[in-house]
Design an enzyme around this catalytic site. Structure first.
Site, PDB file in Angstrom:
ATOM      1  CG  HIS A 128       4.147   2.219  18.035  1.00  0.00           C
ATOM      2  ND1 HIS A 128       5.245   1.530  17.568  1.00  0.00           N
ATOM      3  CD2 HIS A 128       4.030   3.303  17.220  1.00  0.00           C
ATOM      4  CE1 HIS A 128       5.761   2.168  16.531  1.00  0.00           C
ATOM      5  NE2 HIS A 128       5.037   3.235  16.296  1.00  0.00           N
ATOM      6  CG  ASP A 167       6.154  -1.642  18.605  1.00  0.00           C
ATOM      7  OD1 ASP A 167       4.954  -1.570  18.910  1.00  0.00           O
ATOM      8  OD2 ASP A 167       6.735  -0.749  17.968  1.00  0.00           O
ATOM      9  CB  SER A 170       5.193   3.408  12.969  1.00  0.00           C
ATOM     10  OG  SER A 170       6.124   4.219  13.616  1.00  0.00           O
TER      11      SER A 170
END
Length: 405
Positions: free
Chosen positions: A125, A155, A231
């Site tokens: 993402h 992911d 992230s």
């Protein structure tokens, strides 16, 4: 004989009077008190005077910086070891305004170096739909990155930068035996603040849903501060080794740390990287089933032969489980407000390894690849069976809905 208690009391009173009026007041007991009550370490100081229009300032300064304690030394060691392997990632996508004019939009995230060839791991993402991806190393040098592989199901994304000298790869640990309470560190790029480290513990190991509603088995929950920009960065153990990939914040609407962050376990990442290396894409093994985790209470209520395991609710048509002859549920019931299917086979082991929950099954899947044959131990009613199953490729079942494994 009656006078002895009286004399004893008088002697005690006299002794107390003498101690309080003579010994105590002279400070003779002070050394004993100092031994009993620990004091803060004394730092050598010096006085300095600053003079100016506002008058004199009398300052007390330490002669030298104090030595780091053991905990501080460990924090510093982790940071120094891991920082050169951590990168900042800037992704640029193009949106269009009201008049259909192109408007560049930038996002930021983190990642870490896998090898000296320039492969970098991050979250999918972070770079999803990006037209341009740029990587900034800890030494501030910037490189254009190419996306060489993505696994939206986990992911994860694999990037490559070229002609970057002296890269320092991260050290990957194991995530199979992580323990709640274990100390962890997160290093990344929160809010664009590069090289930021936070510290906490493993708060839980649990299954969650990722940013795109993708299932993440054995996700590492931590109270180490995790914010937007973290992230894709590494979650580290106390030796500076990667145990997870920071991926998600539980924020209840506030886009910042709430003390509940999640990381993808590094063993999942290792399996994905192995698929990229061998096949050029991810071949996630799957049994093509939807399952219900069973504990003693549920097992007792529905009369199962074992008080643990995974109850097969549904087998996907044409999938691995159906081809092997495994049975799904036939009777609908409710667990709270959630409909479940009962009557299917109960999985209790894979290749002799006990399966008590979804995490156990995920671990077993991560140690295999699509096409492998495994032996499932199941209860069909009260009959124990060993069933051989050839694992399917999860990408072949993309169109199927439900909680498949």
């Amino acid at each position: 004989m009656k006078l002895r208690p009286v004399l004893l009391v008088v002697l005690l009173l006299c002794g107390f009077y003498y101690l309080t009026t003579h010994v105590w007041s002279t400070g003779a007991v002070s050394p004993w008190l100092h031994r009993a009550v620990p004091t803060a370490p004394v730092t050598a100081t010096r006085a300095s005077t600053l003079t100016g229009p506002m008058g004199n300032f009398e300052l007390t300064e330490a002669n030298a910086a104090p030595a780091y304690d053991t905990e501080e030394q460990q924090n510093i060691a982790v940071y120094k070891k891991a920082l050169p392997s951590v990168v900042n990632i800037t992704s640029t996508a193009v949106a269009f305004d009201f008049f259909y004019g192109p408007v560049p939009q930038q996002g930021q995230g983190s990642g870490f170096i896998l090898d000296k060839q320039g492969h970098i791991l991050t979250n999918n993402h972070v770079i999803d739909n990006a037209q341009r991806v740029e990587v900034t190393l800890s030494d501030k040098h910037k490189y254009k990155a190419t996306v060489v592989g993505v696994d939206k199901g986990h992911d994860l994304a694999l990037l490559l930068i070229n002609n970057a000298p002296n890269l320092q790869p991260a050290t990957l640990a194991e995530s199979q035996s992580l323990t709640v309470g274990q100390r962890v560190y997160a290093i990344g790029n929160p809010f664009g603040l590069s090289g930021t480290m936070t510290r906490g513990i493993i708060s839980a190991i649990r299954s969650i849903r990722g940013p795109n509603n993708n299932p993440i088995e054995d996700a590492i929950q931590t109270d180490a501060a995790v914010n937007p920009g973290n992230s894709g960065g590494p979650l580290l153990n106390s030796r500076g080794e990667v145990i997870g990939i920071t991926t998600l914040i539980a924020n209840n609407g506030a886009d910042q740390s709430s003390g509940i962050g999640f990381a993808i376990p590094v063993n999942t990442a290792k399996a994905v990287i192995a698929d990229f290396a061998k096949y050029g894409r991810v071949r996630r093994p799957t049994l093509d089933i939807a399952t219900l985790e069973v504990g003693p209470e549920v097992a007792g209520q529905i009369g199962l032969a074992a008080d643990y395991g995974l109850l097969i609710e549904r087998v996907l048509p044409g999938g691995a489980a159906e081809k092997a002859g495994l049975h799904g549920g036939t009777q609908q019931a409710y667990q709270g407000n959630v409909p479940v299917m009962l009557g299917g086979d109960l999985i209790v082991a894979i290749d002799g390894q006990e399966i008590t929950n979804a995490q156990d099954l995920s671990g077993a899947m991560n140690s295999h690849k699509a096409g492998d044959e495994v032996t499932l131990t199941v209860f069909r009613g009260h009959k124990r069976l060993d069933v051989k199953v050839k694992l399917n490729d999860a990408t072949e079942q993309k169109g199927q809905a439900g909680r498949e494994t």
